[in-house]
Design a protein around this motif. Structure first.
Motif, PDB file in Angstrom:
ATOM      1  N   ILE A 108       0.825  -1.196   0.000  1.00  0.00           N
ATOM      2  CA  ILE A 108       0.000   0.000   0.000  1.00  0.00           C
ATOM      3  C   ILE A 108       0.863   1.251   0.000  1.00  0.00           C
ATOM      4  O   ILE A 108       0.627   2.203  -0.759  1.00  0.00           O
ATOM      5  CB  ILE A 108      -0.964  -0.026   1.209  1.00  0.00           C
ATOM      6  CG1 ILE A 108      -2.014  -1.125   0.977  1.00  0.00           C
ATOM      7  CG2 ILE A 108      -1.638   1.323   1.387  1.00  0.00           C
ATOM      8  CD1 ILE A 108      -2.962  -1.306   2.128  1.00  0.00           C
ATOM      9  N   GLU A 109       1.904   1.213   0.803  1.00  0.00           N
ATOM     10  CA  GLU A 109       2.788   2.384   0.865  1.00  0.00           C
ATOM     11  C   GLU A 109       3.410   2.668  -0.496  1.00  0.00           C
ATOM     12  O   GLU A 109       3.395   3.801  -0.991  1.00  0.00           O
ATOM     13  CB  GLU A 109       3.872   2.127   1.913  1.00  0.00           C
ATOM     14  CG  GLU A 109       4.773   3.337   2.117  1.00  0.00           C
ATOM     15  CD  GLU A 109       6.075   2.944   2.822  1.00  0.00           C
ATOM     16  OE1 GLU A 109       6.018   2.147   3.774  1.00  0.00           O
ATOM     17  OE2 GLU A 109       7.144   3.448   2.402  1.00  0.00           O
ATOM     18  N   ILE A 110       3.914   1.604  -1.110  1.00  0.00           N
ATOM     19  CA  ILE A 110       4.592   1.772  -2.410  1.00  0.00           C
ATOM     20  C   ILE A 110       3.607   2.236  -3.489  1.00  0.00           C
ATOM     21  O   ILE A 110       3.897   3.137  -4.279  1.00  0.00           O
ATOM     22  CB  ILE A 110       5.261   0.448  -2.833  1.00  0.00           C
ATOM     23  CG1 ILE A 110       6.426   0.138  -1.905  1.00  0.00           C
ATOM     24  CG2 ILE A 110       5.752   0.523  -4.259  1.00  0.00           C
ATOM     25  CD1 ILE A 110       7.059  -1.217  -2.168  1.00  0.00           C
ATOM     26  N   SER A 111       2.425   1.620  -3.469  1.00  0.00           N
ATOM     27  CA  SER A 111       1.431   1.995  -4.482  1.00  0.00           C
ATOM     28  C   SER A 111       1.001   3.444  -4.325  1.00  0.00           C
ATOM     29  O   SER A 111       0.888   4.193  -5.305  1.00  0.00           O
ATOM     30  CB  SER A 111       0.200   1.094  -4.376  1.00  0.00           C
ATOM     31  OG  SER A 111       0.580  -0.255  -4.474  1.00  0.00           O
ATOM     32  N   LEU A 112       0.765   3.840  -3.096  1.00  0.00           N
ATOM     33  CA  LEU A 112       0.334   5.222  -2.871  1.00  0.00           C
ATOM     34  C   LEU A 112       1.422   6.203  -3.288  1.00  0.00           C
ATOM     35  O   LEU A 112       1.137   7.253  -3.857  1.00  0.00           O
ATOM     36  CB  LEU A 112      -0.037   5.443  -1.393  1.00  0.00           C
ATOM     37  CG  LEU A 112      -1.371   4.826  -0.961  1.00  0.00           C
ATOM     38  CD1 LEU A 112      -1.637   5.115   0.512  1.00  0.00           C
ATOM     39  CD2 LEU A 112      -2.503   5.375  -1.820  1.00  0.00           C
ATOM     40  N   ARG A 113       2.666   5.821  -3.040  1.00  0.00           N
ATOM     41  CA  ARG A 113       3.758   6.722  -3.442  1.00  0.00           C
ATOM     42  C   ARG A 113       3.825   6.811  -4.964  1.00  0.00           C
ATOM     43  O   ARG A 113       3.997   7.895  -5.525  1.00  0.00           O
ATOM     44  CB  ARG A 113       5.092   6.249  -2.862  1.00  0.00           C
ATOM     45  CG  ARG A 113       6.206   7.275  -3.086  1.00  0.00           C
ATOM     46  CD  ARG A 113       7.511   6.879  -2.416  1.00  0.00           C
ATOM     47  NE  ARG A 113       7.348   6.793  -0.963  1.00  0.00           N
ATOM     48  CZ  ARG A 113       7.523   5.667  -0.272  1.00  0.00           C
ATOM     49  NH1 ARG A 113       7.863   4.556  -0.892  1.00  0.00           N
ATOM     50  NH2 ARG A 113       7.366   5.660   1.028  1.00  0.00           N
ATOM     51  N   ARG A 145      10.827   4.418  -2.762  1.00  0.00           N
ATOM     52  CA  ARG A 145      10.514   3.203  -3.514  1.00  0.00           C
ATOM     53  C   ARG A 145       9.086   3.300  -4.078  1.00  0.00           C
ATOM     54  O   ARG A 145       8.155   3.629  -3.340  1.00  0.00           O
ATOM     55  CB  ARG A 145      10.651   1.962  -2.644  1.00  0.00           C
ATOM     56  CG  ARG A 145      10.375   0.666  -3.392  1.00  0.00           C
ATOM     57  CD  ARG A 145      10.971  -0.528  -2.701  1.00  0.00           C
ATOM     58  NE  ARG A 145      12.416  -0.350  -2.557  1.00  0.00           N
ATOM     59  CZ  ARG A 145      13.173  -1.086  -1.742  1.00  0.00           C
ATOM     60  NH1 ARG A 145      12.623  -2.022  -1.000  1.00  0.00           N
ATOM     61  NH2 ARG A 145      14.474  -0.871  -1.659  1.00  0.00           N
ATOM     62  N   VAL A 146       8.976   3.022  -5.353  1.00  0.00           N
ATOM     63  CA  VAL A 146       7.649   3.006  -5.989  1.00  0.00           C
ATOM     64  C   VAL A 146       7.480   1.668  -6.690  1.00  0.00           C
ATOM     65  O   VAL A 146       8.399   0.838  -6.681  1.00  0.00           O
ATOM     66  CB  VAL A 146       7.477   4.163  -6.991  1.00  0.00           C
ATOM     67  CG1 VAL A 146       7.441   5.512  -6.279  1.00  0.00           C
ATOM     68  CG2 VAL A 146       8.571   4.142  -8.040  1.00  0.00           C
ATOM     69  N   LEU A 147       6.338   1.448  -7.300  1.00  0.00           N
ATOM     70  CA  LEU A 147       6.058   0.140  -7.878  1.00  0.00           C
ATOM     71  C   LEU A 147       7.107  -0.291  -8.897  1.00  0.00           C
ATOM     72  O   LEU A 147       7.610  -1.413  -8.853  1.00  0.00           O
ATOM     73  CB  LEU A 147       4.662   0.143  -8.527  1.00  0.00           C
ATOM     74  CG  LEU A 147       3.499   0.041  -7.536  1.00  0.00           C
ATOM     75  CD1 LEU A 147       2.180   0.373  -8.214  1.00  0.00           C
ATOM     76  CD2 LEU A 147       3.449  -1.363  -6.926  1.00  0.00           C
ATOM     77  N   THR A 148       7.432   0.612  -9.812  1.00  0.00           N
ATOM     78  CA  THR A 148       8.353   0.207 -10.881  1.00  0.00           C
ATOM     79  C   THR A 148       9.746  -0.096 -10.339  1.00  0.00           C
ATOM     80  O   THR A 148      10.368  -1.089 -10.743  1.00  0.00           O
ATOM     81  CB  THR A 148       8.465   1.301 -11.968  1.00  0.00           C
ATOM     82  OG1 THR A 148       8.775   2.534 -11.331  1.00  0.00           O
ATOM     83  CG2 THR A 148       7.176   1.419 -12.740  1.00  0.00           C
ATOM     84  N   THR A 149      10.209   0.728  -9.426  1.00  0.00           N
ATOM     85  CA  THR A 149      11.560   0.474  -8.909  1.00  0.00           C
ATOM     86  C   THR A 149      11.568  -0.768  -8.028  1.00  0.00           C
ATOM     87  O   THR A 149      12.558  -1.497  -7.983  1.00  0.00           O
ATOM     88  CB  THR A 149      12.098   1.696  -8.130  1.00  0.00           C
ATOM     89  OG1 THR A 149      11.193   2.021  -7.070  1.00  0.00           O
ATOM     90  CG2 THR A 149      12.274   2.893  -9.032  1.00  0.00           C
ATOM     91  N   ALA A 150      10.464  -1.023  -7.337  1.00  0.00           N
ATOM     92  CA  ALA A 150      10.372  -2.238  -6.527  1.00  0.00           C
ATOM     93  C   ALA A 150      10.384  -3.474  -7.417  1.00  0.00           C
ATOM     94  O   ALA A 150      11.053  -4.472  -7.110  1.00  0.00           O
ATOM     95  CB  ALA A 150       9.106  -2.197  -5.677  1.00  0.00           C
TER      96      ALA A 150
END
Ligand SMILES: Nc1ncnc2c1ncn2[C@@H]1O[C@H](COP(=O)(O)OP(=O)(O)O)[C@@H](O)[C@H]1O
Ligand SMILES: [Mg+2]
Lengths: 239, 234
Positions: free
Chosen positions: B23-28, B186-191
């Motif tokens: 959730i954190e990553i997606s929201l970012r 950290r965001v979705l793509t970088t993760a």
């Protein structure tokens, strides 16, 4: 709108060129305060260009236009109906209201007045339709309402019935007659001789970008002075 | 094949369990890209419109430049922003490197030409239709632009959505300027990139499905919002 009369208009030796080529002119003419002038001539004669010139939409490369009042005021009291109606991506009502909106009339009042004009041109039930679903005749009536809503002193119409069928043409002509009766000066281009005969009070016959004849309608149709005009009236092909 | 199924299952599991990291990553991801799209639209939409309406000397040159900028490799944008924001760079004093702000800046540079260029094309066509009418009615330049922006709003929305699509999936630039720091940038793509590198294909795929889901959801929401509007039937 502007209260001071903007007519008469005097045109002196006006020429419109594009890429060095003369499209129209030199033109010298006078538009009196009252009347319904038909600009007649074959395709490519320069009717559209002439109307745009009179309306101030073409830059003159020579000569001048002199309205009774200075240019900005004169321009504000004119309107133009184009050969192919320009449909804004809005409802018919909002199309008609648009000229009021851009000239500072509040939205509710503009819409109320637009509704009145739609009723006047017989489109009372079409106000909420998007303009592009209207039929050809309805589109042109909408365009007429939009042109008249600021109560111009003069309206230019460029072959407004060129793409309309018989009935739509008659309805449009009736509206024009009404507009004329209410005192609006009309200048209309057409290459339809029947329409010219029905409506004209005077005629400008134009050919190759020049006014060949300017005469009261009766005289023009009875005794055309040039061979081209005579041929055109008889329905011959004029090149 | 197995990994794809596993990825799907894992994605479902992560979503259903409301995984905190996910959730954190997606929201970012959303926050960075939506902010960038918003800023790019505020710059790009009027710019595109202005270029369509205004004639000036270097207009063609500006449009050509814009179209060229549209093809700017994100990695290069990231590199340049990195240099500008790094401590020895001209904007180093702001300490923005490796923050979401830096990622937004990089995305704005990538998205603005795209949004401006697409809106320019749409508005140019609309202007061709409206030109004579708006001239005849003596409208001011400001009124013309306002009218074109309003009547062209669906095309402009599409331009913004194209920007969103490009931004949400972008990895090169934000990896460089953001640094993919856990709980910070950290965001979705970088993760996804990180997990793939570590060999956690299922998790990477799961994140990928979430990314696709987000992109589709945002598109659907915005389209349905614009469709509920009555005059939006054009
Ligand atoms: N944008 C333009 N560029 C160059 N020539 C044009 C342009 N518009 C019209 N013309 C030419 O000007 C002449 C007059 O055109 P127009 O005024 O449209 O005539 P009409 O309305 O009587 O058919 C024609 O020969 C036409 O080819
Ligand atoms: Mg014509």
């Amino acid at each position: 709108m502007v209260d001071l009369p903007i007519l008469p208009l005097t045109v002196t030796d006006a020429v419109v060129r594009r890429r060095g080529k003369v499209l129209v002119g030199p033109i010298s003419a006078e538009l009196e305060t009252d009347g319904l002038t038909i600009v007649m001539g074959p395709n490519g004669a320069g009717k559209t260009t002439l109307l745009r010139l009179l309306h101030g939409m073409e830059r003159v490369s020579k000569g001048q236009l002199t309205w009774r009042v200075p240019e900005p005021a004169a321009r504000a009291a004119q309107a133009f109906v184009f050969q192919t109606p320009i449909l804004m991506r809005r409802s018919a009502l909002d199309n008609v209201a648009y000229p009021l909106l851009v000239h500072g009339v509040a939205k509710t009042e503009a819409r109320a007045r637009a509704a009145g004009w739609l009723e006047k041109v017989g489109l009372a039930d079409s106000g909420s339709k998007p303009a592009h679903v209207l039929s050809g005749g309805e589109r042109q009536k909408m365009a007429l309402a939009r042109a008249l809503i600021r109560e111009p002193q003069i309206v230019f119409l460029d072959e407004p019935c060129a793409n309309l069928d018989g009935r739509a043409t008659r309805e449009f002509e009736d509206l024009l007659a009404e507009t004329r009766a209410e005192g609006t000066r009309i200048v209309m281009a057409t290459h339809d001789i029947g329409q010219a005969r029905r409506l004209a009070e005077d005629v400008w016959f134009i050919h190759h970008g020049r006014i060949h004849e300017a005469a009261p309608a009766e005289a023009f149709f009875a005794t055309p002075q040039t061979p081209e005009a005579r041929a055109f009236i008889q329905g011959d092909i004029v090149e | 094949m197995n990994e794809i199924v596993e990825g799907l299952l894992k994605a479902g599991q992560l979503i259903l369990s409301l995984d905190a990291d996910l959730i954190e990553i997606s929201l970012r991801s959303l926050r960075v890209t939506l902010t960038a799209v918003l800023i790019s639209s505020v710059i790009g939409l009027p710019l595109g419109c202005w270029l369509a309406v205004r004639r000036f000397r270097f207009r063609r040159f500006v449009i050509a430049t814009l179209n060229a900028l549209m093809g700017l490799p994100p990695v290069v944008v990231g590199l340049i922003v990195y240099i500008l924001l790094s401590r020895s760079g001209p904007f180093g004093v702001f300490g923005l490197l490796f923050t979401p702000t830096a990622m937004i800046i990089a995305q704005v540079i990538i998205l603005t030409p795209l949004i401006a260029s697409i809106s320019h094309q749409a508005i140019r066509d609309l202007w061709a239709e409206y030109h004579d009418l708006l001239i005849s009615l003596n409208t001011t330049r400001r009124q013309r632009i306002a009218t074109l922006l309003w009547d062209g709003r669906r095309a402009l929305l599409t331009a913004a959505l194209a920007g969103f699509g490009r931004g949400i999936g972008e990895v090169g630039a934000i990896m460089i300027v953001g640094g993919n720091i856990d709980h910070a940038t950290r965001v979705l793509t970088t993760a996804i990139s990180l997990e793939t590198g570590k060999g956690n294909f299922a998790l990477a795929l799961a994140l990928g499905f979430v990314l696709i889901g987000l992109a589709v959801a945002v598109n659907l929401i915005i389209h349905s919002l614009s469709r509920t509007e009555r005059s939006g039937r054009w």
